[in-house]
Scaffold this motif. Structure first.
Motif, short mmCIF file in Angstrom:
data_model
loop_
_atom_site.label_atom_id
_atom_site.label_comp_id
_atom_site.label_asym_id
_atom_site.label_seq_id
_atom_site.Cartn_x
_atom_site.Cartn_y
_atom_site.Cartn_z
N HIS A 107 -3.36 5.52 -4.39
CA HIS A 107 -2.09 4.97 -4.27
C HIS A 107 -1.29 5.30 -5.80
CE1 HIS A 107 1.19 1.83 -3.59
NE2 HIS A 107 0.68 1.52 -4.72
N ASP A 145 0.78 -1.12 -0.15
CA ASP A 145 -0.07 -0.05 -0.13
C ASP A 145 0.66 1.32 0.16
OD1 ASP A 145 -2.18 -1.33 -0.16
OD2 ASP A 145 -2.74 -1.14 2.14
N LYS A 146 2.22 1.16 -0.02
CA LYS A 146 3.14 2.08 0.16
C LYS A 146 3.37 2.71 -1.19
CE LYS A 146 7.28 3.93 2.45
NZ LYS A 146 7.15 5.24 2.24
N SER A 154 5.29 4.47 -4.14
CA SER A 154 6.72 4.37 -4.58
C SER A 154 7.23 4.68 -5.90
CB SER A 154 7.17 2.94 -4.41
OG SER A 154 6.75 1.92 -5.63
#
Length: 157
Positions: free
Chosen positions: A113, A21-22, A24
């Motif tokens: 996201h 979910d991060k 990048s």
């Protein structure tokens, strides 16, 4: 022993889900390719067989697209995003509208996201470069090369 294995599995699974979910830079780079951003906003991308030159990535294009709407140019996304915070870009990404042939509806459909990752990727590219040429009104003369994006005979509606 079973409790230890179960607890370990839960911790590993949960940390993997959190990491997924991060946002990048790497995910943003993938989205820029699969989302078609480089197709228009990176000069030479199509001619290279889809290879991204980081020095040219998303700097816009000097070749316009001409149709009934006038002549539009793929914007320098490095400049555009340099004026926004990540949160501002996410909001913009969900609400933006643009002249043809920009498929803005695809950007509107991206998740927070995906937009955050795209933002981080663009910001990672470095120098912002110079602006793309300005929009040219219909029936005005464009000073750069352009691709005609309209059939010669439009069917009646």
């Amino acid at each position: 022993m079973i409790r230890f294995v179960t607890a370990t599995f839960i911790i590993v699974f949960a940390s993997t889900a959190i990491a997924a979910d991060k946002a990048s830079v790497e995910e943003g780079a993938r989205i820029a390719v699969t989302g078609g951003c480089h197709d228009c906003h990176t000069e030479g991308f199509a001619e290279s067989g889809g290879k991204v030159d980081p020095k040219k990535a998303l700097l816009g294009n000097q070749i316009g697209f001409q149709g009934p709407w006038g002549t539009t140019y793929p914007a320098n996304l490095r400049i555009s995003l340099s004026k926004m915070s990540e949160d501002e870009f996410v909001k913009y990404g969900h609400t933006m509208k643009a002249r043809p042939p920009m498929p803005w509806y695809g950007v509107n459909a991206m998740t927070d996201h995906e937009l955050r990752s795209l933002y981080q990727y663009v910001k990672s590219l470095g120098e912002i470069g110079r602006p793309a040429p300005e929009y040219v009104e219909p029936n005005q003369t464009s000073k750069t090369p352009f691709i005609v994006f309209a059939p010669p005979n439009m069917p009646a509606h």
